[in-house]
Design an enzyme around this catalytic site. Structure first.
Site, PDB file in Angstrom:
ATOM      1  N   LYS A 201       6.280 -11.900 -27.257  1.00 38.03           N
ATOM      2  CA  LYS A 201       5.440 -12.308 -26.126  1.00 38.03           C
ATOM      3  C   LYS A 201       3.962 -12.085 -26.430  1.00 38.03           C
ATOM      4  CE  LYS A 201       3.778 -13.076 -22.008  1.00 38.03           C
ATOM      5  NZ  LYS A 201       3.606 -14.422 -21.453  1.00 38.03           N
ATOM      6  N   CYS A 255      -3.184 -13.440 -19.296  1.00 43.97           N
ATOM      7  CA  CYS A 255      -2.465 -13.279 -20.569  1.00 43.97           C
ATOM      8  C   CYS A 255      -3.366 -13.328 -21.797  1.00 43.97           C
ATOM      9  CB  CYS A 255      -1.378 -14.358 -20.681  1.00 43.97           C
ATOM     10  SG  CYS A 255      -0.055 -14.178 -19.473  1.00 43.97           S
TER      11      CYS A 255
END
Length: 406
Positions: A201, A255
């Site tokens: 991720k 993110c």
């Protein structure tokens, strides 16, 4: 029963998606205002398709509470910022959530952490937490990492159609979680170990950050060389194995500007390229500030009160302002002691910064220079409002003669 902990931009759509497929869901959040809104059938952020999904989830009986509910599965979707001094992931919200789960959970409970965390975070922070409670991992509690992979503005589609990664200690537990996510996920779901899921991720967003940094550095180089960076990229991308992204005023969202710091914080000696990319993207708001000053001087505009910043969110057609380049630019302007510019964003309904207005006509009337920080479709559908204005388009979104570009 599944208890989803944290009902923000990720947790709420996830909870609604599960519930819409008939899974018994309770959504929990410490924000009492948000829970009251949800209980009153009100949403507190905009997202394409979210209202329809909310209606389906309500029909299926989804519940909302500020309390943690005894469940067989918990999904933790709380924030994971980074610590500015060390650049390491700040696990305090995840730790708090897991602690509260451990106070009420039954034997065999599965705790799924969706929050993005640095590789090794579960080993370092969560496993000791469970052992200190006198519980046995793999018997009393099962740990899983299932990082999300969705984009604000297209969340509902991506929840259903993007592939997922499930990291688990035990293959049988991993398969149970895969079956749970298959209730709505139509794409491939990959099973791996927890640390590999954590790493995958983080590097996805780091990859994107590095590629954006390359485009932004090209913009700075081409400006110095007197070249059109957009034309250069257009030509270079004709190569069958070249796909350079477009430069912009900075990187926003939760993110991309956050996750690379997790790697830098944990591996400072090994992340030279990643660190350089982060620094390039972080200087872009200052670069935009300098470009605005150049344009002001050229047109004899004396102060920033005549500058209008269009767009506060971090990307087009959403109301998400997390790590917004406009907010970063406003900080630069304030640090430089400049007057407050005008700010407008049709998606941000409350005034969250000085100089913000809710009326586009007032914004245009009071601004001699319009700086397009975000190219919302509202603007692109009516470019006539820019007539007779000096325009600096940081997104290369409009093709009007005389518009300033990066």
């Amino acid at each position: 029963m599944v208890n989803v902990i944290g009902l923000g931009y990720i947790g709420l759509p996830t909870a609604l998606m599960f519930a819409s497929k008939g899974i018994k869901i309770v959504g929990t959040d410490i924000n009492e205002s948000h829970i009251k809104d949800l209980q009153s059938r009100k949403l507190y952020f905009d997202e394409k398709g979210l209202t329809q999904l909310f209606d389906k989830a309500l029909e299926q009986g989804i519940k909302f509470s500020t309390e943690y509910i005894k469940s067989s599965v918990y999904i933790v979707t709380v924030p994971t910022p980074y610590i500015s001094e060390t650049k390491k992931v700040d696990m305090k919200y995840v730790i708090s959530a897991v602690n509260r789960i451990l106070e009420i959970c039954d034997k065999g409970t599965i705790i799924i952490i969706e929050s993005t965390i640095s590789p090794g975070s579960i080993d370092e922070h969560i496993r000791p937490l469970i052992k200190n409670k006198g519980l046995t991992i793999g018997e009393d509690v099962h740990l899983v990492h299932a990082p999300e992979r969705i984009l604000p503005g297209n969340m509902i589609y991506e929840l259903e159609n993007n592939s997922r990664t499930i990291g688990a200690d035990d293959e049988s537990i991993g398969q149970k979680v895969i079956d749970l996510y298959k209730s709505f996920c139509k794409a491939e779901i990959i099973l791996t170990d927890i640390k590999s899921a954590e790493m995958s991720k983080v590097i996805e967003n780091t990859f994107r950050d590095i590629n954006i940094a390359f485009a932004n550095e090209l913009a700075i180089i081409c400006r110095e060389a007197g070249l059109d960076v957009y034309e250069i990229i257009r030509i270079a991308n004709k190569h069958p194995r070249v796909n350079i992204l477009q430069p912009g005023p900075g990187v926003g969202g939760h993110c991309i500007p956050v996750d690379p710091w997790f790697l830098i914080g944990d591996y400072p000696k090994q992340t030279k390229l990643i660190s350089a990319a982060r620094k390039i993207n972080d200087i872009m708001p200052k670069y935009i500030y300098d470009r605005i000053l150049e344009i002001m001087e050229k047109h004899n505009i004396l102060d920033f009160s005549k500058v209008g910043l269009y767009g506060l969110s971090y990307k087009e057609n959403v109301d998400d302002v997390r790590e917004s380049p406009t907010l970063q630019l406003l900080n630069v302007i304030k640090e430089k002691g400049q007057k407050t510019p005008n700010v407008y964003d049709p998606y941000i309904k409350n005034n969250i910064v000085d100089g913000q207005v809710q009326n586009i006509d007032s914004f245009i009337q009071n601004s001699e220079i319009i700086v397009i920080m975000i190219s919302h479709s509202n603007l692109l559908n009516d470019l006539s409002i820019l007539n007779n204005k000096i325009v600096f388009d940081t997104r290369n979104s409009i093709n009007i003669k005389g518009v300033y570009k990066l």
